[in-house]
Motif scaffolding. Sequence first.
Motif, short mmCIF file in Angstrom:
data_model
loop_
_atom_site.label_atom_id
_atom_site.label_comp_id
_atom_site.label_asym_id
_atom_site.label_seq_id
_atom_site.Cartn_x
_atom_site.Cartn_y
_atom_site.Cartn_z
N LYS A 150 -22.24 -9.27 8.72
CA LYS A 150 -22.39 -8.13 7.81
C LYS A 150 -22.15 -8.54 6.36
O LYS A 150 -22.86 -8.10 5.47
N ILE A 151 -21.16 -9.38 6.14
CA ILE A 151 -20.85 -9.82 4.78
C ILE A 151 -22.01 -10.63 4.20
O ILE A 151 -22.42 -10.42 3.05
N VAL A 152 -22.56 -11.54 5.00
CA VAL A 152 -23.70 -12.34 4.54
C VAL A 152 -24.90 -11.44 4.30
O VAL A 152 -25.63 -11.60 3.31
N SER A 153 -25.12 -10.46 5.19
CA SER A 153 -26.22 -9.52 5.00
C SER A 153 -26.03 -8.70 3.74
O SER A 153 -26.99 -8.45 3.00
N LEU A 154 -24.80 -8.28 3.49
CA LEU A 154 -24.52 -7.51 2.28
C LEU A 154 -24.78 -8.36 1.04
O LEU A 154 -25.39 -7.88 0.07
N PHE A 155 -24.35 -9.60 1.06
CA PHE A 155 -24.59 -10.49 -0.07
C PHE A 155 -26.08 -10.69 -0.29
O PHE A 155 -26.57 -10.65 -1.41
N HIS A 156 -26.82 -10.89 0.82
CA HIS A 156 -28.26 -11.16 0.72
C HIS A 156 -29.05 -9.92 0.26
O HIS A 156 -29.96 -10.03 -0.56
N THR A 157 -28.70 -8.75 0.80
CA THR A 157 -29.51 -7.56 0.50
C THR A 157 -29.05 -6.79 -0.72
O THR A 157 -29.84 -6.06 -1.31
N VAL A 158 -27.78 -6.95 -1.13
CA VAL A 158 -27.27 -6.16 -2.25
C VAL A 158 -26.94 -7.04 -3.45
O VAL A 158 -27.46 -6.83 -4.55
#
Length: 189
Positions: free
Chosen positions: A155-163
């Motif tokens: 989730k953290i990596v996804s948040l960094f990538h998408t936001v």
Amino acid sequence: MSYDRYLAICNPLRYSSIMDIKCQIYLSLGPWLVGHTVNLSGVLPIANFDFCHDNIIDHFYCDLFPLQKLSCSDTSVIEMEGLVFSLPLFIFPSGFIIVTYVYIFRAIAKITTKTGKQKTFSTCSSHIIVVGAFYGTLIVKYMIPSKGTSSLINKIVSLFHTVFTPLFNPIIYSLRNQDIKMKLKKKSL
């Protein structure tokens, strides 16, 4: 953008004749078509999954890995397909970017003045930072096996990538703008 920077630095006199509207259309339409084709090839097999667990995806958005966790179908083929597709989709664009920057750095090394080198390198530094953040998160998210990786890290990596990457993109590019630099200096004083 790396090709644009390459042309501007290594072939400045030929820039406008090479980077015409036809080239711009090819450079923008090609990745768009490849990306959508690859995504479609992944969506069709997922449509045939059987889901027997909760229908709540433990993620910010409907991503492949959390969706696979909900499925009681065999997802090993999709995982292998994802890895097979992600390798060339990572290797070719990043290889292209690396090659263009090798030529750019060679051209910068030939510049005799220190200010000329700094000015030329500053036109590329923003793009290098954004590309590094973008590809770095993609590598962590999609090319490292998800087994053994916690859901929180995903989730953290996804948040960094998408936001954060899209959020920092205009900030990084605007820091090159002289007006913004001047306003930031005035605010700090």
